[in-house]
Design a protein around this motif. Sequence first.
Motif, PDB file in Angstrom:
ATOM      1  N   TYR A  25     -17.739   7.929  -9.620  1.00 47.82           N
ATOM      2  CA  TYR A  25     -16.300   7.878  -9.312  1.00 47.82           C
ATOM      3  C   TYR A  25     -15.880   9.084  -8.485  1.00 47.82           C
ATOM      4  O   TYR A  25     -15.188   8.943  -7.470  1.00 47.82           O
ATOM      5  CB  TYR A  25     -15.510   7.833 -10.616  1.00 47.82           C
ATOM      6  CG  TYR A  25     -14.030   8.104 -10.451  1.00 47.82           C
ATOM      7  CD1 TYR A  25     -13.186   7.172  -9.845  1.00 47.82           C
ATOM      8  CD2 TYR A  25     -13.475   9.309 -10.896  1.00 47.82           C
ATOM      9  CE1 TYR A  25     -11.828   7.422  -9.686  1.00 47.82           C
ATOM     10  CE2 TYR A  25     -12.117   9.566 -10.750  1.00 47.82           C
ATOM     11  CZ  TYR A  25     -11.296   8.624 -10.145  1.00 47.82           C
ATOM     12  OH  TYR A  25      -9.958   8.882  -9.987  1.00 47.82           O
ATOM     13  N   SER A  29     -19.142   7.009  -4.390  1.00 47.99           N
ATOM     14  CA  SER A  29     -20.312   6.231  -3.994  1.00 47.99           C
ATOM     15  C   SER A  29     -21.434   6.470  -5.003  1.00 47.99           C
ATOM     16  O   SER A  29     -21.442   7.483  -5.715  1.00 47.99           O
ATOM     17  CB  SER A  29     -20.810   6.615  -2.594  1.00 47.99           C
ATOM     18  OG  SER A  29     -21.270   7.954  -2.569  1.00 47.99           O
ATOM     19  N   HIS A  31     -25.076   4.221  -7.051  1.00 53.03           N
ATOM     20  CA  HIS A  31     -25.603   2.958  -7.565  1.00 53.03           C
ATOM     21  C   HIS A  31     -25.501   2.948  -9.092  1.00 53.03           C
ATOM     22  O   HIS A  31     -26.437   3.325  -9.790  1.00 53.03           O
ATOM     23  CB  HIS A  31     -27.038   2.782  -7.094  1.00 53.03           C
ATOM     24  CG  HIS A  31     -27.175   2.818  -5.604  1.00 53.03           C
ATOM     25  ND1 HIS A  31     -26.835   1.742  -4.799  1.00 53.03           N
ATOM     26  CD2 HIS A  31     -27.567   3.803  -4.760  1.00 53.03           C
ATOM     27  CE1 HIS A  31     -27.035   2.059  -3.532  1.00 53.03           C
ATOM     28  NE2 HIS A  31     -27.484   3.303  -3.486  1.00 53.03           N
ATOM     29  N   ILE A 182     -29.318  -6.101  -5.107  1.00 52.72           N
ATOM     30  CA  ILE A 182     -28.151  -5.875  -4.268  1.00 52.72           C
ATOM     31  C   ILE A 182     -27.570  -7.172  -3.688  1.00 52.72           C
ATOM     32  O   ILE A 182     -26.355  -7.292  -3.513  1.00 52.72           O
ATOM     33  CB  ILE A 182     -28.475  -4.867  -3.137  1.00 52.72           C
ATOM     34  CG1 ILE A 182     -27.206  -4.427  -2.421  1.00 52.72           C
ATOM     35  CG2 ILE A 182     -29.509  -5.436  -2.180  1.00 52.72           C
ATOM     36  CD1 ILE A 182     -27.410  -3.240  -1.499  1.00 52.72           C
ATOM     37  N   GLY A 252     -22.463  -6.777  -7.881  1.00 53.78           N
ATOM     38  CA  GLY A 252     -21.692  -5.986  -6.933  1.00 53.78           C
ATOM     39  C   GLY A 252     -21.681  -4.495  -7.182  1.00 53.78           C
ATOM     40  O   GLY A 252     -21.363  -3.704  -6.277  1.00 53.78           O
ATOM     41  N   TRP A 253     -22.030  -4.060  -8.405  1.00 55.44           N
ATOM     42  CA  TRP A 253     -22.001  -2.627  -8.705  1.00 55.44           C
ATOM     43  C   TRP A 253     -23.315  -1.968  -8.301  1.00 55.44           C
ATOM     44  O   TRP A 253     -24.043  -1.403  -9.079  1.00 55.44           O
ATOM     45  CB  TRP A 253     -21.674  -2.405 -10.186  1.00 55.44           C
ATOM     46  CG  TRP A 253     -20.286  -2.827 -10.479  1.00 55.44           C
ATOM     47  CD1 TRP A 253     -19.880  -4.009 -11.017  1.00 55.44           C
ATOM     48  CD2 TRP A 253     -19.091  -2.095 -10.184  1.00 55.44           C
ATOM     49  NE1 TRP A 253     -18.510  -4.062 -11.082  1.00 55.44           N
ATOM     50  CE2 TRP A 253     -17.993  -2.902 -10.580  1.00 55.44           C
ATOM     51  CE3 TRP A 253     -18.833  -0.838  -9.626  1.00 55.44           C
ATOM     52  CZ2 TRP A 253     -16.676  -2.487 -10.435  1.00 55.44           C
ATOM     53  CZ3 TRP A 253     -17.522  -0.424  -9.480  1.00 55.44           C
ATOM     54  CH2 TRP A 253     -16.463  -1.241  -9.881  1.00 55.44           C
ATOM     55  N   HIS A 254     -23.573  -2.045  -7.012  1.00 51.17           N
ATOM     56  CA  HIS A 254     -24.764  -1.472  -6.407  1.00 51.17           C
ATOM     57  C   HIS A 254     -24.291  -0.787  -5.123  1.00 51.17           C
ATOM     58  O   HIS A 254     -24.008  -1.452  -4.134  1.00 51.17           O
ATOM     59  CB  HIS A 254     -25.782  -2.580  -6.103  1.00 51.17           C
ATOM     60  CG  HIS A 254     -27.140  -2.069  -5.730  1.00 51.17           C
ATOM     61  ND1 HIS A 254     -28.223  -2.179  -6.581  1.00 51.17           N
ATOM     62  CD2 HIS A 254     -27.603  -1.450  -4.617  1.00 51.17           C
ATOM     63  CE1 HIS A 254     -29.292  -1.643  -6.000  1.00 51.17           C
ATOM     64  NE2 HIS A 254     -28.934  -1.200  -4.804  1.00 51.17           N
ATOM     65  N   GLY A 255     -24.140   0.523  -5.174  1.00 51.32           N
ATOM     66  CA  GLY A 255     -23.593   1.243  -4.034  1.00 51.32           C
ATOM     67  C   GLY A 255     -22.078   1.219  -3.987  1.00 51.32           C
ATOM     68  O   GLY A 255     -21.471   1.509  -2.956  1.00 51.32           O
ATOM     69  N   LYS A 256     -21.464   0.889  -5.110  1.00 52.18           N
ATOM     70  CA  LYS A 256     -20.009   0.757  -5.180  1.00 52.18           C
ATOM     71  C   LYS A 256     -19.469   1.631  -6.299  1.00 52.18           C
ATOM     72  O   LYS A 256     -20.043   1.685  -7.389  1.00 52.18           O
ATOM     73  CB  LYS A 256     -19.629  -0.704  -5.437  1.00 52.18           C
ATOM     74  CG  LYS A 256     -18.157  -0.975  -5.626  1.00 52.18           C
ATOM     75  CD  LYS A 256     -17.938  -2.443  -5.960  1.00 52.18           C
ATOM     76  CE  LYS A 256     -16.483  -2.755  -6.248  1.00 52.18           C
ATOM     77  NZ  LYS A 256     -16.286  -4.179  -6.620  1.00 52.18           N
ATOM     78  N   ALA A 257     -18.366   2.321  -6.027  1.00 52.93           N
ATOM     79  CA  ALA A 257     -17.749   3.197  -7.030  1.00 52.93           C
ATOM     80  C   ALA A 257     -16.489   2.555  -7.592  1.00 52.93           C
ATOM     81  O   ALA A 257     -15.807   1.789  -6.899  1.00 52.93           O
ATOM     82  CB  ALA A 257     -17.395   4.545  -6.408  1.00 52.93           C
ATOM     83  N   ASN A 259     -12.600   2.231  -8.712  1.00 53.87           N
ATOM     84  CA  ASN A 259     -11.345   2.839  -8.263  1.00 53.87           C
ATOM     85  C   ASN A 259     -10.685   3.555  -9.439  1.00 53.87           C
ATOM     86  O   ASN A 259     -11.243   3.598 -10.547  1.00 53.87           O
ATOM     87  CB  ASN A 259     -10.418   1.786  -7.636  1.00 53.87           C
ATOM     88  CG  ASN A 259     -10.057   0.674  -8.609  1.00 53.87           C
ATOM     89  OD1 ASN A 259      -9.976   0.877  -9.828  1.00 53.87           O
ATOM     90  ND2 ASN A 259      -9.836  -0.532  -8.078  1.00 53.87           N
ATOM     91  N   GLN A 262     -10.099   1.296 -12.539  1.00 57.10           N
ATOM     92  CA  GLN A 262     -11.375   0.912 -13.133  1.00 57.10           C
ATOM     93  C   GLN A 262     -12.038   2.087 -13.849  1.00 57.10           C
ATOM     94  O   GLN A 262     -12.617   1.934 -14.926  1.00 57.10           O
ATOM     95  CB  GLN A 262     -12.309   0.351 -12.060  1.00 57.10           C
ATOM     96  CG  GLN A 262     -11.877  -1.002 -11.515  1.00 57.10           C
ATOM     97  CD  GLN A 262     -12.638  -1.391 -10.272  1.00 57.10           C
ATOM     98  OE1 GLN A 262     -13.069  -0.531  -9.488  1.00 57.10           O
ATOM     99  NE2 GLN A 262     -12.822  -2.691 -10.062  1.00 57.10           N
TER     100      GLN A 262
END
Length: 278
Positions: A25, A29, A31, A182, A252-257, A259, A262
């Motif tokens: 967070y 960025s 994984h 991914i 989707g939670w691969h390379g995504k932080a 917000n 969340q």
Amino acid sequence: MNRLSHEELRKTAAKARLEAVTMVYRAASGHIGGSLSTMDALVTLYFNVMNIDPENPKWEDRDRFVMSKGHCSPALYPVLALRGFFPVEDLVQFRRIDSHMSGHVVMDVKGVDMSTGSLGQGISTAVGMALGAKAAGKNFRVYSILGDGEVDEGQVWEAAMAAAKYDLDNLCALVDVNGLQIDGATADVMPTEPLDKKFEAFNWNVIKCDGHDFGELEAAFDAAAACKGKPTVILMKTVKGKGVSFMENQAGWHGKAPNDEQFEIAKAELEAAIGKEA
């Protein structure tokens, strides 16, 4: 080594998950999904299984660990910190351009045995470490975690052949079988099952377990250590994003932080997990 109880392991894993989510967070960025699915295995390894000394991280006779799916540094770094290799406060440096703590696992971080990132290369390095131990007459063991998407790589199977050829019973690989990578479900992207039959065909000792059950994990590690004459693979059935409700079983939670909203939800869930009794 004084082993932690299963309740202590559970709370430690929840703390590590909170640190991991906070790192990703803060950096915006990282994984996180595949990091959370491996956390229980890592905590079991570092606190109850591996022969290591945080005060002497380069000790020649220590057990080695290689995070073959090197993008899952948000799993390894918090566990190293909680185990005492460096202060937890240092995790604030994660993915900062002016720091040593990159988004893929690097040996600049105290306690890391191998820099990884290109999939397939980590398990190959682990094979080399185990072979080196045999050649030097050393008794240390080598552990490595792979993703179930990572086993798409041909290099993984070249490493598997070499490990069996040289009877590397001091090597234990773990496959994080969370069913997602991914681009979606592993069964859709590049089907790799049946992994048990494939590793058996490569002359590996195969163990299956629930990757979130500390009793099963400990029993699997004990069985791996008892196996002689061949390498062992532990196929861990896991949940991607384990411990955060809206991340679980989501590719989707691969390379995504997360917000802001969340993150607060995840933080509250993990803090509750730390405080609750099993």
